[in-house]
Write a protein that holds these residues in place. Structure first.
Motif, PDB file in Angstrom:
ATOM      1  N   LYS A 113      -5.313   3.712  -7.163  1.00 37.49           N
ATOM      2  CA  LYS A 113      -3.974   4.170  -6.774  1.00 37.49           C
ATOM      3  C   LYS A 113      -3.592   3.607  -5.409  1.00 37.49           C
ATOM      4  N   ALA A 114      -4.543   3.604  -4.478  1.00 37.36           N
ATOM      5  CA  ALA A 114      -4.270   3.094  -3.132  1.00 37.36           C
ATOM      6  C   ALA A 114      -3.935   1.609  -3.165  1.00 37.36           C
ATOM      7  N   MET A 115      -4.684   0.840  -3.938  1.00 32.51           N
ATOM      8  CA  MET A 115      -4.444  -0.601  -4.015  1.00 32.51           C
ATOM      9  C   MET A 115      -3.073  -0.894  -4.621  1.00 32.51           C
ATOM     10  N   GLU A 116      -2.671  -0.091  -5.577  1.00 33.05           N
ATOM     11  CA  GLU A 116      -1.344  -0.251  -6.178  1.00 33.05           C
ATOM     12  C   GLU A 116      -0.250  -0.073  -5.126  1.00 33.05           C
ATOM     13  N   THR A 117      -0.399   0.964  -4.304  1.00 31.29           N
ATOM     14  CA  THR A 117       0.595   1.225  -3.254  1.00 31.29           C
ATOM     15  C   THR A 117       0.540   0.158  -2.170  1.00 31.29           C
ATOM     16  N   LEU A 118      -0.664  -0.237  -1.768  1.00 33.25           N
ATOM     17  CA  LEU A 118      -0.807  -1.229  -0.703  1.00 33.25           C
ATOM     18  C   LEU A 118      -0.290  -2.596  -1.136  1.00 33.25           C
ATOM     19  N   LYS A 119      -0.477  -2.955  -2.390  1.00 32.13           N
ATOM     20  CA  LYS A 119       0.066  -4.230  -2.890  1.00 32.13           C
ATOM     21  C   LYS A 119       1.587  -4.216  -2.828  1.00 32.13           C
ATOM     22  N   MET A 120       2.181  -3.081  -3.171  1.00 35.07           N
ATOM     23  CA  MET A 120       3.634  -2.956  -3.100  1.00 35.07           C
ATOM     24  C   MET A 120       4.129  -3.203  -1.677  1.00 35.07           C
ATOM     25  N   LEU A 121       3.334  -2.771  -0.693  1.00 33.96           N
ATOM     26  CA  LEU A 121       3.707  -2.904   0.716  1.00 33.96           C
ATOM     27  C   LEU A 121       3.123  -4.156   1.359  1.00 33.96           C
ATOM     28  N   ASP A 122       2.543  -5.038   0.530  1.00 36.74           N
ATOM     29  CA  ASP A 122       1.942  -6.285   1.019  1.00 36.74           C
ATOM     30  C   ASP A 122       0.891  -6.004   2.088  1.00 36.74           C
ATOM     31  N   ALA A 123       0.042  -5.006   1.829  1.00 32.90           N
ATOM     32  CA  ALA A 123      -0.973  -4.610   2.811  1.00 32.90           C
ATOM     33  C   ALA A 123      -2.344  -4.418   2.179  1.00 32.90           C
ATOM     34  N   ASP A 124      -2.536  -4.872   0.945  1.00 38.99           N
ATOM     35  CA  ASP A 124      -3.806  -4.649   0.253  1.00 38.99           C
ATOM     36  C   ASP A 124      -4.967  -5.430   0.888  1.00 38.99           C
ATOM     37  N   SER A 125      -4.646  -6.482   1.635  1.00 28.72           N
ATOM     38  CA  SER A 125      -5.719  -7.276   2.269  1.00 28.72           C
ATOM     39  C   SER A 125      -6.426  -6.511   3.380  1.00 28.72           C
ATOM     40  N   TYR A 126      -5.855  -5.373   3.799  1.00 25.48           N
ATOM     41  CA  TYR A 126      -6.440  -4.595   4.893  1.00 25.48           C
ATOM     42  C   TYR A 126      -7.351  -3.471   4.406  1.00 25.48           C
ATOM     43  N   ILE A 127      -7.643  -3.418   3.123  1.00 22.77           N
ATOM     44  CA  ILE A 127      -8.363  -2.279   2.552  1.00 22.77           C
ATOM     45  C   ILE A 127      -9.718  -2.040   3.218  1.00 22.77           C
ATOM     46  N   ASN A 128     -10.377  -3.108   3.669  1.00 22.39           N
ATOM     47  CA  ASN A 128     -11.702  -2.946   4.289  1.00 22.39           C
ATOM     48  C   ASN A 128     -11.668  -3.053   5.816  1.00 22.39           C
ATOM     49  N   THR A 129     -10.475  -3.085   6.388  1.00 27.43           N
ATOM     50  CA  THR A 129     -10.308  -3.191   7.842  1.00 27.43           C
ATOM     51  C   THR A 129     -10.338  -1.800   8.478  1.00 27.43           C
ATOM     52  N   LYS A 130     -10.978  -1.708   9.646  1.00 23.34           N
ATOM     53  CA  LYS A 130     -10.944  -0.435  10.369  1.00 23.34           C
ATOM     54  C   LYS A 130      -9.513  -0.144  10.816  1.00 23.34           C
ATOM     55  N   VAL A 131      -9.110   1.091  10.660  1.00 24.25           N
ATOM     56  CA  VAL A 131      -7.729   1.474  10.945  1.00 24.25           C
ATOM     57  C   VAL A 131      -7.366   1.198  12.403  1.00 24.25           C
ATOM     58  N   GLY A 132      -8.323   1.378  13.311  1.00 24.02           N
ATOM     59  CA  GLY A 132      -8.053   1.156  14.722  1.00 24.02           C
ATOM     60  C   GLY A 132      -7.682  -0.273  15.070  1.00 24.02           C
ATOM     61  N   GLN A 133      -7.950  -1.204  14.167  1.00 24.46           N
ATOM     62  CA  GLN A 133      -7.647  -2.614  14.404  1.00 24.46           C
ATOM     63  C   GLN A 133      -6.259  -3.000  13.871  1.00 24.46           C
ATOM     64  N   LEU A 134      -5.578  -2.072  13.239  1.00 23.47           N
ATOM     65  CA  LEU A 134      -4.291  -2.375  12.605  1.00 23.47           C
ATOM     66  C   LEU A 134      -3.132  -2.151  13.564  1.00 23.47           C
ATOM     67  N   SER A 135      -2.028  -2.847  13.317  1.00 29.94           N
ATOM     68  CA  SER A 135      -0.799  -2.611  14.069  1.00 29.94           C
ATOM     69  C   SER A 135      -0.245  -1.243  13.689  1.00 29.94           C
ATOM     70  N   ARG A 136       0.677  -0.720  14.512  1.00 29.81           N
ATOM     71  CA  ARG A 136       1.240   0.613  14.225  1.00 29.81           C
ATOM     72  C   ARG A 136       2.019   0.597  12.922  1.00 29.81           C
ATOM     73  N   GLY A 137       2.724  -0.489  12.629  1.00 28.04           N
ATOM     74  CA  GLY A 137       3.464  -0.568  11.380  1.00 28.04           C
ATOM     75  C   GLY A 137       2.554  -0.577  10.173  1.00 28.04           C
ATOM     76  N   THR A 138       1.429  -1.299  10.267  1.00 29.06           N
ATOM     77  CA  THR A 138       0.478  -1.340   9.151  1.00 29.06           C
ATOM     78  C   THR A 138      -0.198   0.016   8.973  1.00 29.06           C
ATOM     79  N   LYS A 139      -0.478   0.696  10.089  1.00 27.76           N
ATOM     80  CA  LYS A 139      -1.034   2.053   9.987  1.00 27.76           C
ATOM     81  C   LYS A 139      -0.069   2.979   9.246  1.00 27.76           C
ATOM     82  N   GLN A 140       1.231   2.791   9.470  1.00 29.01           N
ATOM     83  CA  GLN A 140       2.214   3.618   8.787  1.00 29.01           C
ATOM     84  C   GLN A 140       2.161   3.383   7.277  1.00 29.01           C
TER      85      GLN A 140
END
Length: 303
Positions: A113-140
């Motif tokens: 389910k998460a990958m489906e939503t992240l692909k829609m938002l063009d953010a699925d490549s971050y699935i294994n990235t630590k959240v602290g390393q993400l931009s504020r928009g990507t965290k949103q």
């Protein structure tokens, strides 16, 4: 059940100050916008719906249950806060798994389910990235993904498009529209009039802890877009000889900013048509700022 959320006369105090006072609402399937300025009580109202705050007065029922005391019903609710709410030291995957397990969702189902939503938002490549390393928009985007992981019946969102670019904001709105069509109850909190009016939906305006207006997009335009001044930006300065043809209710600033006093929303079209007929090129029309001033100044308080 006719209403997913039923609120009857609730009040919420912090110390001696009321954040909410005598609010009654019944919300069914579809999208409801809660619109108001900073400090109006929007987030407090949403937290009462989510069962995170217990009202000091009145009652809240979600799907027929008290969300504050009934842990079972909270599994059918999702809440997207405005203050982040993810663990920076965990990866996106581990955040999703942590929160999905709280809802009793199977790991494979949650990640799918998460990958489906992240692909829609063009953010699925971050699935294994630590959240602290993400931009504020990507965290949103991750926060929005987390809000859908339990396939909730009631979706409560506090400024869900904050920090997102125009494309991602549009994708979030489209996803919420699809969820509403599928029978979900979606409550979308925002302080932005332009955001609230992008949906053809119910809009509840809150100010100083009270609902001052319960309307829809068309009704808001009818009631508030009257007797205000809209700003029309032109792509290039208008010729001097054209100015006298635009009418007494129109003034020009700096050659390419047109200020037009309108009686109602239909006057906007008339002014634009007059400008185009006389060779002007329209770059943008801003009505949101004067609407905000009129809405939040208290001119339209309902007794």
């Amino acid at each position: 059940m006719k209403y997913a959320i039923s609120i009857n006369g609730i009040g919420k105090r912090f110390g001696n100050e009321y954040a909410l006072k005598d609010i009654s609402l019944e919300l069914g399937k579809g999208i409801t916008l809660i619109l108001g300025p900073n400090g109006a009580g929007k987030s407090t109202l949403l937290r009462c719906m989510a069962g995170l705050y217990k009202p000091d007065e009145g009652r809240v029922k979600v799907l027929g249950k008290d969300p504050y005391s009934d842990a079972g019903i909270r599994k059918r609710i999702s809440f997207m806060p405005d203050n982040y709410g993810l663990y920076d030291f965990l990866s996106v995957r581990d955040n999703i798994l942590f929160f999905s397990r709280l809802y009793g969702v199977n790991d494979d189902t949650a990640i799918s389910k998460a990958m489906e939503t992240l692909k829609m938002l063009d953010a699925d490549s971050y699935i294994n990235t630590k959240v602290g390393q993400l931009s504020r928009g990507t965290k949103q985007k991750m926060l929005f993904c987390k809000a859908l992981v339990n396939d909730p019946d009631v979706i409560l969102l506090d400024e869900p498009t904050a920090f997102l670019d125009a494309s991602s904001s549009a994708q979030v709105r489209e996803a919420l529209s699809d969820l509403a069509k599928a029978g979900k109850c979606v409550v979308f909190v925002t302080q932005r009039v332009d955001e609230a009016t992008r949906f053809n939906s119910r809009i509840c305006v809150i100010r100083n802890g009270r609902i001052i207006k319960d309307t829809d997009t068309r009704g808001l335009y009818n009631e508030v877009l009257s007797g205000i001044t809209v700003s029309i930006r032109l792509a290039r300065p208008i010729r001097q000889e054209i100015r006298s043809k635009l009418g007494k209710n129109v003034i020009i600033e700096n050659g390419n900013i047109v200020k037009a006093r309108i009686r109602d929303y239909r006057d906007i079209n008339e002014v634009i048509e007059r400008l185009i007929k006389n060779g002007a090129y329209i770059a943008s029309v801003d009505y949101a700022e004067p609407m905000i001033e009129k809405l939040y100044a208290g001119d339209n308080d309902e007794e």
